[in-house]
Write a protein that holds these residues in place. Structure first.
Motif, mmCIF file in Angstrom:
data_model
loop_
_atom_site.group_PDB
_atom_site.id
_atom_site.type_symbol
_atom_site.label_atom_id
_atom_site.label_comp_id
_atom_site.label_asym_id
_atom_site.label_seq_id
_atom_site.Cartn_x
_atom_site.Cartn_y
_atom_site.Cartn_z
ATOM 1 N N ASN A 6 63.939 9.941 25.837
ATOM 2 C CA ASN A 6 63.883 11.320 26.321
ATOM 3 C C ASN A 6 64.564 12.215 25.295
ATOM 4 O OD1 ASN A 6 66.688 10.872 26.746
ATOM 5 N ND2 ASN A 6 66.258 10.147 28.811
ATOM 6 N N GLN A 7 64.398 13.521 25.465
ATOM 7 C CA GLN A 7 65.022 14.481 24.554
ATOM 8 C C GLN A 7 66.345 15.018 25.087
ATOM 9 O OE1 GLN A 7 63.886 15.627 21.263
ATOM 10 N NE2 GLN A 7 63.056 13.591 21.656
ATOM 11 N N PRO A 29 70.075 12.886 24.233
ATOM 12 C CA PRO A 29 69.095 11.837 24.542
ATOM 13 C C PRO A 29 69.773 10.498 24.786
ATOM 14 C CG PRO A 29 68.451 13.086 22.601
ATOM 15 C CD PRO A 29 69.853 13.491 22.923
ATOM 16 N N TYR A 56 62.566 7.713 20.786
ATOM 17 C CA TYR A 56 63.265 8.419 21.867
ATOM 18 C C TYR A 56 62.714 8.028 23.229
ATOM 19 C CZ TYR A 56 65.194 11.555 18.319
ATOM 20 O OH TYR A 56 65.850 12.068 17.235
#
Length: 250
Positions: free
Chosen positions: A38-39, A93, A36
């Motif tokens: 980002n979330q 994401p 990932y």
């Protein structure tokens, strides 16, 4: 995202008490967290957070982890709690090739052109990952290792996770994922629930139906959705029947 909010997650943590909170804190960094960027792709995302902190996530979007049911009130009804993190419908994401690969998503190419399609695929992954943990004993080694780690830590305080032995079938209660604070339109959330439930059911119960008719009820695996509105329950039932028909024809 494992901790309490005004949601089903919040209710579970309130009823699970300090024990379930302690178990969540002991869950190790998820094996897919490195995939990932980002979330959630929100403007509120904190760019000051270091990369290691961004990726050291216990339950990334689209994945699932398991703990015990925590306190005595939940233990009366449930053996295990499976935690999963749906995406925010409008802020999923970022898409990366590695993330698509580890979650088994192949139909999404461009984030800018299909944000909501990507969100739906991540929500579908939540169901797949959760059903896998709940039902697939043969491929659940990672979860077994995770629970062993938690159990060993809890044993220091005399709080081992109870092992429930007896019934061979499993009965899993499922809320309508994504339809709350994650802001999925209800119809889309119902469609995703039906699609993944039909996929699970067609795969799990693809054997001769005559054998299933002779199976004791305690030996059957069952998914039960908790819905507040009768119209939603009817819609889910109709959509599930339609999807099951399509799988049967295929």
């Amino acid at each position: 995202m494992l901790f309490a909010a005004e949601s089903i997650d919040g209710l579970v943590h309130q009823l699970g008490g300090l024990r379930i909170r302690a178990e969540c804190s002991l869950v190790p960094t998820h094996q897919y967290s490195h995939a990932y960027i980002n979330q959630q792709s929100s403007k509120l995302h904190d760019d000051n957070v270091q990369d290691d902190e961004k990726r050291s996530v216990k339950c990334p979007v689209g994945t699932a982890v398991a703990t015990s049911s925590g306190g005595e009130e939940l233990q009366q009804h449930y053996d295990t709690i499976i935690h999963t993190t749906p995406p925010f419908y409008n802020y999923p994401p970022s898409i990366t090739p590695e993330l698509k690969e580890v979650l088994g998503i192949i139909d999404i190419d461009s984030y800018d052109d299909c944000i909501h399609s990507w969100s739906k695929e991540l929500l579908r992954s939540c169901y797949r990952q959760s059903f896998k943990i709940a039902f697939d004993n043969n491929t659940n080694n990672d979860t077994g290792i995770q629970n062993s780690f938690i159990n060993n830590a809890l044993s220091l305080f005399g709080l081992n996770i109870k092992q429930h032995i007896g019934k061979t079938g499993k009965r899993v209660a499922v809320p309508l994922l994504g339809a709350g604070c994650r802001a999925f339109p209800k119809e889309i959330a119902l469609d995703v629930a039906a699609i993944e439930s039909a996929s699970w059911l067609s795969t799990t119960h693809s054997s001769d139906t005559s054998d299933q008719e002779n199976t004791d009820e305690d030996e059957l695996d069952v998914v039960v959705f908790g819905l507040l509105e009768e119209d939603d329950a009817r819609y889910l039932s109709d959509r599930l029947e339609k999807d099951l028909t399509n799988y049967t024809r295929a």
